[in-house]
Design an enzyme around this catalytic site. Structure first.
Site, PDB file in Angstrom:
ATOM      1  N   LYS A 662       0.837  -1.205   0.000  1.00 54.24           N
ATOM      2  CA  LYS A 662       0.000   0.000   0.000  1.00 54.24           C
ATOM      3  C   LYS A 662       0.866   1.246   0.000  1.00 54.24           C
ATOM      4  CE  LYS A 662      -3.825  -2.138   2.446  1.00 54.24           C
ATOM      5  NZ  LYS A 662      -4.349  -2.416   3.777  1.00 54.24           N
ATOM      6  N   GLY A 771     -12.457  -4.971   5.559  1.00 53.49           N
ATOM      7  CA  GLY A 771     -13.776  -5.603   5.649  1.00 53.49           C
ATOM      8  C   GLY A 771     -14.363  -5.726   4.263  1.00 53.49           C
TER       9      GLY A 771
END
Ligand code: ADP
Ligand code: ASP
Ligand code: MG
Length: 791
Positions: A662, A771
């Site tokens: 990331k 999530g």
């Protein structure tokens, strides 16, 4: 009412036609075409006869005979079929004997199609209980002797139609008239040109002042493009006479180009309707029109053309170049669809049908013989395999930026433009392009002008994120429909199996092809507005690249392809820029948080990002919080995995590799040309190569000690990434518990942007960073961004 060949192709079709006519009361005249394909068969038989192939000729006649008998079977015995077929056979025998077919005999030859069809149609209509009578249009449509595309004498035809048809209509008889054919004043058969039955109907409707002319066919009306090229084409509800004329002239073959004139003159509206769906309203062609937001209503293509170019510096100043070109084209009989001249007068380009080229070139050569010999004209060039693409719509006049949009769309689709012309009326713009690129070009332009309303989605991976995305797309359906848009999932590929269907109906899954074959299948299917959505965690860089190069949009929640070799990243960005499509990867980072968007905005508005720091991993954030609460490392990891916070392999998270990826994506989005190896990575749990459980067991005591020590100082441990000018580093750090990073709880992400403007008080983005649900919502957001751009 006119019924085309597509509407009278079989017994069932004739019956359908009869019931549609019978359902309407009041005086009606019917015009019928030949049974679909018959005109072509007749021409084929003529060619066999001319070439001396009698057996083949006779075979075609027999095929025609059998087909008409079969179609008329349920309507009762029709001796006229055999009589006509015998007559046809003797005409062809004459052609066979002299080995020559003239335009005059060819017109007679093709007249048999309609003359066989009308009696059958009349018979079926009679069977519904209405009175019907078959009529030969040669008895009253009078034309000149231009046999294969004759001009009509309006006055004589009006008189003839009145005296021949009016008495029948008054008596309640439905005349069933042969379309397409007519005759000279001395009764020699002529035709109105291929597809001319439309014109027959419009002519009679106009001359006899009908209330309306209905053209029944196999499509719902005039569409935004030929449905054979663009399956997403939509029906236009209203089109003006001028638009319809322009559309058919430029290749929308649903109407014959001359159809509009007689109805326009008499103010008789034309309605185009589908025999397959008689409930649909179809398209109304009249004085009025409906304007679409971007002005363009239809994209058409004429295939099989050639571009003939005269060029040479010496052409400047040659007297009457244009006039002489037109004389040459006229004498060669070529129909010039498009002409364009550079203002420098150095080149003149003409687009004509491919079959007209040899005659046209020799006519031009003799017209400009002198100039060619003197070298004033350097050459007459021919570029074969050209198509003309046109955009048409009354709203284009007065709308700015239309041509820009057209060229952008063609450029982005990689289509080369050879010549350009804009109709003086501003009703159309036409460009000459390669014939091989015509369908791709039509689709691209159709989309660019907002006429395509389906965004196709190919889903790669169907784990937790994929499944929840599918549900969300389903839920947005009604809201999208209100905006006339549809997100359609046309396939799902898992690691071993897949299905694909253009209609978006899930199919039984079959073995999944390789990535290359998958992309070529999608290319072959010619999808427009296709978004390939990657929700896997595999290294699919080659797939992303192939999709972007094929002109598909890509939305990815998978960060692996973006965080590999820098050259891969660069290639993908370049492919995207070259094709003008979208590559959205907001969810590779912080699930649904608008991180990359914010970064882009900062850069666009002229700010300079100095550093970005924070916790980029919901998983590790959760693990660190649980550790602080006294839970053991092993437990914290299994809880995270059960909640769906971890990558499929939790070692990806615990090694810090996921965070490093990331950080790399952010650094690259900031313009840094970094390789993965340049990221300084301190794993959260060292020694993972020895196996997950062993590594956790070994490291747990060390970690517990560090946590206690930090707590004594009022600190907590967080897994922090820092992207600075000096480099990118990720690792476990002790931070003040009360500070912005230390107070972060659970799977939340935090990003702290320090920029030139946000210097004293950095810009902070904080929110749930992991999530399946939030990620799926983020992917949907990226999809909607693309859908909106299409609109
Ligand atoms: P008919 O036999 O009824 O005269 P045609 O085959 O001549 O039918 O014309 C109908 C066909 O025109 C359609 O099937 C369609 O493929 C084609 N077509 C081309 N462009 C358009 C368009 N813009 N709108 C509708 N149809 C079109
Ligand atoms: N039968 C003729 C043709 O095929 C005319 C028509 O169908 O409109 O061209
Ligand atoms: Mg037609």
């Amino acid at each position: 009412m006119k019924f085309g060949g597509t509407s009278v192709g079989s017994r069932e079709r004739y019956q359908r036609m009869a019931s549609l006519v019978a359902a309407v009361s009041g005086p009606i005249a019917v015009v019928v075409s030949a049974m679909g394909g018959t005109t072509d068969q007749l021409l084929e038989a003529g060619a066999h006869a001319e070439a001396g192939r009698w057996d083949e000729t006779a075979d075609v006649v027999e095929a025609i005979r059998t087909r008409h008998h079969a179609a008329s079977k349920t309507a009762g015995d029709l001796p006229v079929i055999d009589a006509r077929c015998d007559e046809l056979a003797s005409l062809l025998h004459g052609i066979y004997l002299v080995r020559e077919i003239s335009p005059r005999s060819r017109a007679l030859l093709v007249s048999f199609g309609e003359r066989l069809s009308a009696p059958i149609a009349a018979r079926y209509l009679g069977a519904t209980g209405r009175r019907a009578s078959d009529i030969d249009a040669r008895d009253f449509i009078v034309t000149n002797a231009h046999y294969d595309e004759a001009a009509v004498d309006m006055d004589l035809t009006r008189q003839g139609a009145e005296s021949c048809l009016r008495p029948l209509l008054d008596e309640g008889v439905i005349p069933v008239i042969t379309g397409f054919i007519a005759a000279t004043p001395d009764g020699i058969t002529t035709t109105l040109g291929r597809g001319g039955s439309d014109y027959t109907a419009a002519l009679l409707g106009g001359l006899m002042n009908a209330d309306e002319v209905w053209i029944w066919t196999d499509v719902d009306g005039i569409l935004t493009a030929d449905p054979r090229l663009v399956s997403e084409a939509r029906t236009l509800s209203r089109v003006s006479f001028r638009e319809a004329a322009e559309m058919s002239y430029f290749g929308a073959r649903v109407l014959h180009p001359r159809t509009m004139l007689p109805c326009m003159a008499a103010g008789v509206p034309i309605r185009i309707r589908s025999t397959f769906d008689s409930q649909a309203q179809g398209t109304l062609v009249s004085e009025e029109t409906e304007l679409l937001p971007m002005g363009v209503k239809t994209v058409t293509a004429i295939r099989d053309m050639a571009l003939v170019t005269l060029d040479g510096r010496g052409m400047v100043g040659i007297v009457g170049v244009a006039r002489r070109i037109f004389q040459a084209t006229e004498s060669s009989g070529a129909n010039v669809v498009m002409i364009s001249q550079a203002s420098s007068e150095q080149t003149v380009s003409l687009v004509v049908g491919a079959d007209a080229v040899p005659d046209l070139v020799s006519a031009l050569r003799s017209a400009f013989e002198l100039e060619l010999n003197a070298g004033w004209i350097e050459r007459i060039g021919v570029r074969p395999d050209v198509a003309i693409l046109s955009i048409i719509g009354q709203g284009m006049a007065g709308t700015t930026g239309i041509s820009g949009k057209l060229f952008n769309a063609l450029g982005a689709a990689g289509v080369n433009v050879g010549a350009i012309a804009q109709g003086a009326s501003e009703l159309s713009i036409s460009v000459a392009i390669d014939d091989g690129e015509a369908s791709r070009a039509v689709r691209a332009v159709h989309t660019a002008f907002g006429l395509t309303r389906i965004v196709h989605v190919m889903l790669i991976g169907c784990g937790r994120v994929g499944k929840s995305l599918v549900q969300m797309i389903e839920q947005t359906r009604p809201a999208m429909a209100e905006r006339d848009l549809e997100l359609r999932i046309i396939g799902v590929a898992r690691s071993k199996t897949w299905w694909m269907s253009r209609q978006g109906t899930p199919q039984p899954e079959v073995e999944r092809p390789s990535d290359d074959d998958l992309v070529s299948t999608l290319v072959r299917e010619r999808f427009t507005d296709l978004v390939v959505v990657d929700v896997t965690a595999s290294d699919l860089a080659p797939l992303h690249l192939a999709c972007l190069r094929a002109g598909f949009h890509v939305v990815t929640a998978n960060k692996v392809p973006l965080s590999g070799k820098f050259t891969d990243y660069r290639d993908m960005v370049e492919a995207r820029n070259a094709r003008g499509n979208r590559y959205e990867y907001e969810t590779t980072f912080g699930a649904g948080l608008p991180v990359l968007h914010t970064l882009k905005e900062l850069v666009h508005t002229g700010d300079t990002v100095v550093s970005v720091a924070g916790c980029f991993s919901g998983t590790l954030g959760f693990v660190c919080t649980r550790l602080g609460e006294g839970v053991s490392l092993a437990e914290a990891v299994s809880e995270a995995s059960a909640l769906g916070y971890t990558e499929p392999d939790p070692r990806e998270d615990l090694s810090g590799r996921d965070v490093a990826r990331k950080a790399l994506i952010i650094a690259r989005a900031m313009g840094r040309q970094l390789e993965p190896s340049e990221v300084v990575l301190h794993p959260l749990v060292p020694g993972l190569d020895a196996g997950l459980d062993t590594a956790i067991a070994d490291f747990a005591p060390v970690l517990a000690e560090r946590i206690t020590a930090a707590a004594e100082r009022g600190g907590v441990l967080r897994y922090v990434a820092e992207i600075r000018e000096s480099g990118v580093e990720v690792g476990l750090k002790e931070v003040v518990a009360a500070g912005p990073i230390g107070s972060l709880q659970g799977p939340d992400n935090i990003l702290v942007f320090k920029t030139r403007r946000y210097d004293a008080y950095p810009l902070v983005i904080r929110g749930p960073g992991a999530g399946a649900e939030v990620t799926a919502a983020g992917v949907l957001g990226d999809l909607l961004k693309i859908a909106q751009a299409i609109q």
